[in-house]
Design a protein around this motif. Sequence first.
Motif, PDB file in Angstrom:
ATOM      1  N   TYR A   1       0.857  -1.193   0.000  1.00 49.91           N
ATOM      2  CA  TYR A   1       0.000   0.000   0.000  1.00 49.91           C
ATOM      3  C   TYR A   1       0.889   1.238   0.000  1.00 49.91           C
ATOM      4  O   TYR A   1       1.910   1.293   0.698  1.00 49.91           O
ATOM      5  CB  TYR A   1      -0.888   0.037   1.243  1.00 49.91           C
ATOM      6  CG  TYR A   1      -1.910  -1.073   1.315  1.00 49.91           C
ATOM      7  CD1 TYR A   1      -3.082  -1.019   0.564  1.00 49.91           C
ATOM      8  CD2 TYR A   1      -1.711  -2.169   2.156  1.00 49.91           C
ATOM      9  CE1 TYR A   1      -4.026  -2.032   0.648  1.00 49.91           C
ATOM     10  CE2 TYR A   1      -2.647  -3.183   2.242  1.00 49.91           C
ATOM     11  CZ  TYR A   1      -3.808  -3.112   1.485  1.00 49.91           C
ATOM     12  OH  TYR A   1      -4.742  -4.124   1.564  1.00 49.91           O
ATOM     13  N   VAL A   2       0.477   2.245  -0.754  1.00 48.31           N
ATOM     14  CA  VAL A   2       1.226   3.500  -0.822  1.00 48.31           C
ATOM     15  C   VAL A   2       0.241   4.659  -0.799  1.00 48.31           C
ATOM     16  O   VAL A   2      -0.754   4.658  -1.531  1.00 48.31           O
ATOM     17  CB  VAL A   2       2.086   3.583  -2.103  1.00 48.31           C
ATOM     18  CG1 VAL A   2       2.753   4.961  -2.201  1.00 48.31           C
ATOM     19  CG2 VAL A   2       3.136   2.487  -2.119  1.00 48.31           C
ATOM     20  N   ILE A   3       0.513   5.635   0.041  1.00 51.05           N
ATOM     21  CA  ILE A   3      -0.217   6.898  -0.021  1.00 51.05           C
ATOM     22  C   ILE A   3       0.714   7.937  -0.625  1.00 51.05           C
ATOM     23  O   ILE A   3       1.892   8.034  -0.258  1.00 51.05           O
ATOM     24  CB  ILE A   3      -0.733   7.346   1.361  1.00 51.05           C
ATOM     25  CG1 ILE A   3      -1.585   8.615   1.201  1.00 51.05           C
ATOM     26  CG2 ILE A   3       0.381   7.532   2.371  1.00 51.05           C
ATOM     27  CD1 ILE A   3      -2.353   8.998   2.446  1.00 51.05           C
ATOM     28  N   LYS A   4       0.175   8.681  -1.581  1.00 51.55           N
ATOM     29  CA  LYS A   4       0.946   9.713  -2.278  1.00 51.55           C
ATOM     30  C   LYS A   4       0.354  11.075  -1.951  1.00 51.55           C
ATOM     31  O   LYS A   4      -0.859  11.238  -1.893  1.00 51.55           O
ATOM     32  CB  LYS A   4       0.901   9.466  -3.794  1.00 51.55           C
ATOM     33  CG  LYS A   4       1.684  10.499  -4.610  1.00 51.55           C
ATOM     34  CD  LYS A   4       1.648  10.174  -6.099  1.00 51.55           C
ATOM     35  CE  LYS A   4       0.284  10.459  -6.716  1.00 51.55           C
ATOM     36  NZ  LYS A   4       0.287  10.267  -8.183  1.00 51.55           N
ATOM     37  N   THR A   5       1.225  12.050  -1.751  1.00 52.70           N
ATOM     38  CA  THR A   5       0.757  13.383  -1.407  1.00 52.70           C
ATOM     39  C   THR A   5       1.496  14.429  -2.233  1.00 52.70           C
ATOM     40  O   THR A   5       2.569  14.171  -2.785  1.00 52.70           O
ATOM     41  CB  THR A   5       1.002  13.688   0.085  1.00 52.70           C
ATOM     42  OG1 THR A   5       2.397  13.951   0.291  1.00 52.70           O
ATOM     43  CG2 THR A   5       0.560  12.522   0.966  1.00 52.70           C
ATOM     44  N   SER A   6       0.885  15.601  -2.304  1.00 56.26           N
ATOM     45  CA  SER A   6       1.638  16.778  -2.704  1.00 56.26           C
ATOM     46  C   SER A   6       2.392  17.240  -1.464  1.00 56.26           C
ATOM     47  O   SER A   6       2.422  16.540  -0.450  1.00 56.26           O
ATOM     48  CB  SER A   6       0.684  17.867  -3.188  1.00 56.26           C
ATOM     49  OG  SER A   6      -0.118  18.328  -2.115  1.00 56.26           O
ATOM     50  N   THR A   7       2.972  18.405  -1.519  1.00 56.50           N
ATOM     51  CA  THR A   7       3.599  18.906  -0.307  1.00 56.50           C
ATOM     52  C   THR A   7       2.582  18.982   0.825  1.00 56.50           C
ATOM     53  O   THR A   7       2.925  18.801   1.991  1.00 56.50           O
ATOM     54  CB  THR A   7       4.191  20.305  -0.552  1.00 56.50           C
ATOM     55  OG1 THR A   7       5.059  20.247  -1.684  1.00 56.50           O
ATOM     56  CG2 THR A   7       4.982  20.790   0.662  1.00 56.50           C
ATOM     57  N   TYR A   8       1.333  19.197   0.466  1.00 52.41           N
ATOM     58  CA  TYR A   8       0.311  19.483   1.462  1.00 52.41           C
ATOM     59  C   TYR A   8      -0.821  18.453   1.472  1.00 52.41           C
ATOM     60  O   TYR A   8      -1.131  17.858   2.498  1.00 52.41           O
ATOM     61  CB  TYR A   8      -0.280  20.882   1.213  1.00 52.41           C
ATOM     62  CG  TYR A   8       0.779  21.917   0.966  1.00 52.41           C
ATOM     63  CD1 TYR A   8       1.490  22.470   2.023  1.00 52.41           C
ATOM     64  CD2 TYR A   8       1.114  22.319  -0.331  1.00 52.41           C
ATOM     65  CE1 TYR A   8       2.491  23.406   1.807  1.00 52.41           C
ATOM     66  CE2 TYR A   8       2.116  23.254  -0.551  1.00 52.41           C
ATOM     67  CZ  TYR A   8       2.797  23.797   0.511  1.00 52.41           C
ATOM     68  OH  TYR A   8       3.792  24.711   0.297  1.00 52.41           O
ATOM     69  N   ALA A   9      -1.451  18.206   0.336  1.00 50.96           N
ATOM     70  CA  ALA A   9      -2.728  17.503   0.297  1.00 50.96           C
ATOM     71  C   ALA A   9      -2.593  16.061  -0.196  1.00 50.96           C
ATOM     72  O   ALA A   9      -1.555  15.637  -0.709  1.00 50.96           O
ATOM     73  CB  ALA A   9      -3.721  18.267  -0.588  1.00 50.96           C
ATOM     74  N   PHE A  10      -3.688  15.329  -0.034  1.00 55.09           N
ATOM     75  CA  PHE A  10      -3.820  13.955  -0.515  1.00 55.09           C
ATOM     76  C   PHE A  10      -3.794  13.930  -2.033  1.00 55.09           C
ATOM     77  O   PHE A  10      -4.513  14.674  -2.700  1.00 55.09           O
ATOM     78  CB  PHE A  10      -5.143  13.397   0.013  1.00 55.09           C
ATOM     79  CG  PHE A  10      -5.458  11.988  -0.406  1.00 55.09           C
ATOM     80  CD1 PHE A  10      -4.545  10.967  -0.250  1.00 55.09           C
ATOM     81  CD2 PHE A  10      -6.700  11.679  -0.939  1.00 55.09           C
ATOM     82  CE1 PHE A  10      -4.846   9.665  -0.610  1.00 55.09           C
ATOM     83  CE2 PHE A  10      -7.028  10.386  -1.305  1.00 55.09           C
ATOM     84  CZ  PHE A  10      -6.099   9.372  -1.144  1.00 55.09           C
ATOM     85  N   ALA A  11      -2.956  13.057  -2.603  1.00 60.68           N
ATOM     86  CA  ALA A  11      -2.865  12.959  -4.060  1.00 60.68           C
ATOM     87  C   ALA A  11      -3.231  11.582  -4.581  1.00 60.68           C
ATOM     88  O   ALA A  11      -3.339  11.396  -5.792  1.00 60.68           O
ATOM     89  CB  ALA A  11      -1.452  13.330  -4.527  1.00 60.68           C
TER      90      ALA A  11
END
Length: 716
Positions: A320-330
Motif C-alpha cells: 500500500y502507498v499513499i501519495k501526497t503533494s507537499t500538502y494535500a492527498f494525491a
Amino acid sequence: MFKNIAFVVSIPFLFFSQSFAQAQDWSDRIHQHDVSLDEIILQKQDEWPNRPTERGQGYKQLERFVYLHQSRLNDEGKMLSGSETLRTWDEIRDFNQSRSLAGNWFSLGPIIDEVTSHDMIQGVGRMQAIAFDPGNPLYMLAGAPAGGIWRSFNGGQTWSTNTDYLPTLGVSAIAFDPANPMIVYAGTGDRDAADAPGMGVLKSVDGGETWAFFNSGIENATVGCIRFQPGTGHVFIGTDDGMYKSTDAGLTWQQASSNTASYRDFEFHPTNGQMIYATSSGKFYRTENGGQDWEWIVEEIGNGTRMCIAVSTIEPDVVYVIKTSTYAFAGFYKSTDTGLTFTEMSTTPNILGWAADGSSTGGQAWYDLCLEADPEVTGVVYVGGIRMKKSVDSGATWEDINPNYLHVDQHELAINPHDNDIYVCNDGGLYHYVENSEWLDISGGIVTGQLYQLGQSPHNPNHTLCGFQDNGTMEYDGVYWRRRGGGDGFECAYDFTQENWRYGSIYYGDIYRTTPSVVNQKICGFEVLDVTEEGPWNTPYKLSEHDPTGNTMFVGLKNVWRSVNIKIDEKDSIQWVKISNNLTSNSSNINEIELSSADSNMVYAAKDNKKLYRCNNALSDDPTWTTLNNFLPIAQAPVNGIETNPFDTNIVYICYDNDVYKSSDQGLTWVLLSESLPDVVTNCIVLDRTDPGLEALYIGTDMGVYYRDTIVGEFI
C-alpha cells in the motif's frame, strides 16, 4: 536539546526560480546542511502566495522552522549540522567537568492527571516514534523529535526518561533487534520538522539503559526509519541523505540506495528480506537484491512530494502507498504483485485535510503523514495526517476515526506485536487504539512539551503560565496543569495587581485576556481595535509593573504599540497607539521588547533585522527612539533577550548571538560577560532581584542554564 526560544526574521519577497523550486521541494531542503536558510525562506515565499494560511495548511510548521533556526546558523548562513552541534556539546561537557553543577532541577510537567476529553486535550508534547520489546509485552520505548527517549515498563501506563543529557534530543525512529531485544537502535534528529539536529544512530546493548553513538560515516544524518532485514538481521536505516545498511551491528554503514535523497520510509517484504520498498522525495522504488539495484516504479503510481508505505504479513505480496503533494492527498494505491504494478484506489476525499469529512482543501503532509496495514484483517489500512482515517476496502473509501479527544497531527503509526493493536504518535503525545476501536491517551508521565515562553505569577511563586508548541497555553498551580488556551501558545503573563487577570497569545500578535468575567477575549491582533499590522510568529509584549492599575501594555509588532487601558470592561473601548514609526523598516518585526524595571518611561526594542532601539519617553504623546545599532559589539547578530536592572536605570543586559553583554550607559557601550562560556546560542536572560549588590544573572541556552554573580565573576 534545542528549545524553541528564538526569534523570526522576515525576509522581503524576492523572486526565486520556479524551476528550482520544482526540482526539489522546500520540505526536503529543510533537512539539508548545504542550503542556506535564506534560500529556503525565499523558495517558500515564492510558493506560498497561492497557499492559504489558515489552520491545517502547514504554514505554522514552516514558520516554527524559520523561527527556531534563524539564530542558529553557522558562518555561512546554513543550519547547524549534527557534527557542529556535537562539537559544542563536547565543549560544554568539558566545561562542566571543571565546575560544581549545583542546580537542583526537576521536571514539573505538564503531566496528564485527568482523562483526556474534548475540553481537556492536555497534550504533553510532540512524539514521533514508538517501539515494542518483542519479548516483553509490558516494555516499550518512545521517541520525541525534541525530547529524547522515553521508557514504559507497564504497557504505557507510566513513562520515564534517562536521556536528558544526550547531545541531541531529537529521536524519530526506534527499533528492537528481533533476535536480541536487549539491543536497540534509535535514529536521531527530527525527521518531519527539522527541530533537532541529526547525528546518526544511537545504540543500546542493555535494553535502553545506556546509549552510545554508532554513527561512523553518518554523523550528520537525520534517521527517520530503522528496519531489520529478515533472514540476515542486518540493520537498514532511512536518512535525509539516502538509505544505509550495517552488516556489523552498527560499527560501519554502507549506502544501500541508488541516490542520497531523503528517505523517510521503507519496508521489507514480510517473507523475503531481499525485497525492499522505499520512497524518497515522492518517488517509489523497489529492489529484489537487498539494495544492490533499484527500480523506480512510476507508470501507474506517478510521483508526488511525499509517500508512505505499508505491508502486512497477512497479505505478503500486497503493498500500500499513499501519495501526497507537499500538502494535500494525491492518491492511495495498492499493489498485489510486490510493487511491480499498482491500482489507484482513491484520490478523494482529501483525507489529509482538516475537515473530518474530507471536504477541506490542502493539508500539511510534508509535516505529518503515516500509514499502517492491519496484520489480522485483509484490506484494513490506517492513515494519519492531520486526522486519523481508516479504510476497510484497501483505501477505496475512508472513515474518520479522530474523535475530539484525539490530538491532531499524526506522525507515526505502529502495531504492537503482542496484541496487534494500533498505536499513534502525534503532536499531543501517544495514543493506543484499544482493540482497534477506541483511542486511549497513554502519555501520562511523558514531558516533551516545547515551550515558547512562560510567565510566572508575581503573586504566587508556584503559579506559572506556559505557551507550548501545538499544545496551547497551560497553567500550573503548583499541583495540577490546566489548559487555558489552544493552538500554539506564546508569550503569557499575569497582571501585576490582580492574579485573576492573565494574558495569553497565539501567532502573529493575537493577544487574549482572561478576567473574572471573560475567558480568552482577543484584545490585540491585526485589524483588531484599530491595530493595522501583524507581529512576528512569536510576538513579544510586556505589562508595565509601574502602573498601579495594571492597564499599561507594550506590544512589539512591526512597530511598538502601547495601550494604557487594557483592563477597561468594554473590550471595544481598548485603545492602541503606535508609538514608533518604521524603526528602520516596516518589513521587519520586533522580536524582543523590554520595559525598564527602574523607569516607567524607558523601553528597549530589538528588531529581527538585527537592530536595537531605546525609548526614554514611552508614555508621552510623541515618543522618540534612539538607535543603538552602531554601538553593538558586532553588526551581524540578533539580540535574542533583553533584561534591565530595577536598581539602576542605566544598566541593561542582552543575549547577543552566543554571548551576554552588559551596558552601564543605556546601550552606548558594552562589556562582555560571557567570555568563559562555550560557543552556544544564548536565548534569554533573567536578573535575580533579591540582592542588588550581587547582580545575579541566569541565562538560558540551547544546552543548559548558566549563572553568574559579582562574587563568582563568570558564568557557571
